[in-house]
Design an enzyme around this catalytic site. Structure first.
Site, short mmCIF file in Angstrom:
data_model
loop_
_atom_site.label_atom_id
_atom_site.label_comp_id
_atom_site.label_asym_id
_atom_site.label_seq_id
_atom_site.Cartn_x
_atom_site.Cartn_y
_atom_site.Cartn_z
N ILE A 184 29.19 36.02 35.68
CA ILE A 184 30.07 36.49 36.76
C ILE A 184 30.79 37.77 36.31
CG2 ILE A 184 32.19 35.93 38.03
CD1 ILE A 184 31.27 33.01 38.08
N ASP A 204 28.06 38.17 47.59
CA ASP A 204 27.56 39.16 48.55
C ASP A 204 26.89 38.45 49.74
OD1 ASP A 204 28.39 41.12 46.72
OD2 ASP A 204 26.53 40.88 45.61
N HIS A 259 24.89 44.12 42.32
CA HIS A 259 26.15 43.48 42.68
C HIS A 259 27.33 44.46 42.67
CE1 HIS A 259 29.04 40.32 43.24
NE2 HIS A 259 29.60 40.51 42.06
N1 APR Z 1 36.53 34.67 25.73
C1 APR Z 1 36.89 33.83 26.71
N2 APR Z 1 37.71 34.17 27.71
C2 APR Z 1 38.17 35.41 27.73
C3 APR Z 1 37.83 36.36 26.74
C4 APR Z 1 36.97 35.93 25.69
N3 APR Z 1 36.59 36.75 24.73
N4 APR Z 1 38.46 37.51 27.04
C5 APR Z 1 39.17 37.30 28.17
N5 APR Z 1 39.00 36.03 28.57
C6 APR Z 1 39.62 35.32 29.69
C7 APR Z 1 41.06 35.75 29.92
O1 APR Z 1 41.91 35.16 28.97
C8 APR Z 1 41.27 35.24 31.33
O2 APR Z 1 41.76 33.91 31.34
O3 APR Z 1 38.95 35.61 30.91
C9 APR Z 1 39.87 35.28 31.96
C10 APR Z 1 39.74 36.33 33.04
O4 APR Z 1 40.59 36.00 34.06
P1 APR Z 1 41.39 37.08 34.92
O5 APR Z 1 41.99 38.09 34.01
O6 APR Z 1 42.27 36.33 35.85
O7 APR Z 1 40.20 37.83 35.70
P2 APR Z 1 39.35 37.32 36.96
O8 APR Z 1 39.94 37.85 38.20
O9 APR Z 1 39.10 35.87 36.83
O10 APR Z 1 37.98 38.14 36.72
C11 APR Z 1 37.17 37.92 35.60
O11 APR Z 1 35.11 38.36 36.79
O12 APR Z 1 34.63 39.26 38.90
C12 APR Z 1 34.77 39.49 37.55
O13 APR Z 1 35.50 41.77 37.57
C13 APR Z 1 35.88 40.46 37.29
O14 APR Z 1 35.06 40.87 35.12
C14 APR Z 1 36.08 40.23 35.84
C15 APR Z 1 35.89 38.73 35.68
#
Ligand code: APR
Length: 335
Positions: A122, A155, A184
């Site tokens: 994702i 999508d 995407h």
């Molecule tokens: N390992 C595991 N989890 C991680 C890591 C890692 N190395 N780095 C970051 N995370 C976690 C963060 O701690 C956070 O809880 O990934 C999560 C991401 O959540 P959000 O910041 O809320 O982002 P979100 O809106 O969920 O989007 C995540 O999906 O659609 C895509 O563009 C979006 O790339 C982004 C991703």
């Protein structure tokens, strides 16, 4: 035994996605991994009285690889929403560099601890992160193109919803299953409204309305980014979409095969992939409808590209942009 692991389970997408998985009666174990806050999410979900056993894993330091390994061991399905969403002031390149490293490191963990698992990506930009996962698994000698999926389901979800909104008294979103092919992001997203159930409604639209509708599907994510006003991108609808694909794969483990669109590696070992590749100027990756069975992708339904004559120009633009996106992912690993 179905064990599902969510990498990035404490995030905006990860939390609702984990909730939906916790509600699926076919999930026996739900394993949650994140670098922050995941014990709380795990404790909260574990009180829900469904049968999936829930466990959470938080690394003790940046160097700690054990937590990831323990989260992944024995998983049949791994979903990756880990990363950072785009914030104001951040370029797409900034986002790419951060998420590319996160996805590479998590894929290394998958290669070492759950080499046979289905992997659903994702983390954006999916057009580049899926090649990163594939290249990392290849490096480790465990790549199975039939089990790697770039999640483009949002999508399709948007394409169905936005078409139905134009015909409020005649159609519902659930009447449609628009095939959305390509990639995407932006113009790489090509909804094939001119084929299937959507055709008879789509034909009623003026050329201008058709253009607006396609633009809305391609840039639907921006509507959410703007409405959230700096707080992030789509999370709830993305979680729903990610779950929908995960559910299809879980269902295909025990009953008949299902057809879903996904961004896949057009490896010649997959039935129909070589034919598909010829139709997309030899691109290595493309989103197309695929038949999914217990062992993964059984067949690529490439014929749809021949049927969609009306979308020929859109497909050409998508192929052009995708070439660069895919190269960027591959180059990141090879550098
Ligand atoms: N390992 C595991 N989890 C991680 C890591 C890692 N190395 N780095 C970051 N995370 C976690 C963060 O701690 C956070 O809880 O990934 C999560 C991401 O959540 P959000 O910041 O809320 O982002 P979100 O809106 O969920 O989007 C995540 O999906 O659609 C895509 O563009 C979006 O790339 C982004 C991703």
């Amino acid at each position: 035994m179905v064990k599902v692991t969510v990498l990035g389970a404490a995030g905006g997408i990860g939390q609702p996605l984990s909730l939906l998985l916790k509600l699926n009666p076919k999930v026996d174990e739900l394993s949650l991994f994140d670098v922050v806050n995941v014990p709380g999410v795990g404790a909260d979900l574990s009180h829900i009285s469904t049968d999936a056993k829930t466990d959470s894993f938080l690394p003790s330091s940046k160097e700690d690889k054990t937590a990831l390994g323990n989260a992944l061991k024995g998983s049949n399905l791994v979903v990756i929403p880990a990363g950072v969403p785009r914030k104001p002031g951040m370029t797409r390149d900034d986002l790419f560099n951060i998420n590319a490293s996160i996805v590479r490191d998590l894929s290394q963990g998958i290669a070492e601890n759950a080499p046979d698992a289905f992997v659903l990506v994702i983390s954006n930009p999916v057009n580049s992160t899926v090649p990163i996962v594939a290249e990392t698994l290849k490096k480790n000698g465990v790549f199975n193109p039939k089990k790697l999926f770039g999640v483009t389901t949002l999508d399709i979800v948007r394409a169905n919803t936005f078409l139905a909104q134009l015909f409020p008294s005649e159609a519902k979103p659930t009447d449609f299953n628009v095939r959305v092919v390509g990639g995407h992001s932006g113009e790489t997203i090509v909804p094939l409204y001119s084929v299937g159930e959507s055709k008879k409604f789509y034909e009623k639209l003026s050329a201008e309305k058709k253009k607006e509708l396609i633009h809305r599907v391609q840039f639907g994510g921006d509507e959410v980014v703007q409405a959230k006003n700096g707080a992030g991108s789509a999370t709830l609808s993305m979680a729903y979409a990610g779950y929908k694909l995960a559910e299809a794969i879980i269902t295909a483990q025990s009953s008949s095969s299902v057809v879903e669109c996904t961004f896949l590696n057009l490896d010649s070992s997959i039935k129909g992939a070589a034919e598909a590749k010829k139709l997309v100027k030899d691109l290595e990756y493309f989103s197309l409808p695929v038949k999914i069975g217990a062992n993964g992708i059984e067949e690529v339904k490439y014929d749809i590209l021949n049927e969609a004559t009306e979308e020929k120009q859109l497909l050409d633009v998508a192929i052009d942009q995708l070439t660069k996106n895919i190269e960027k992912g591959v180059a990141f690993i090879k550098k």
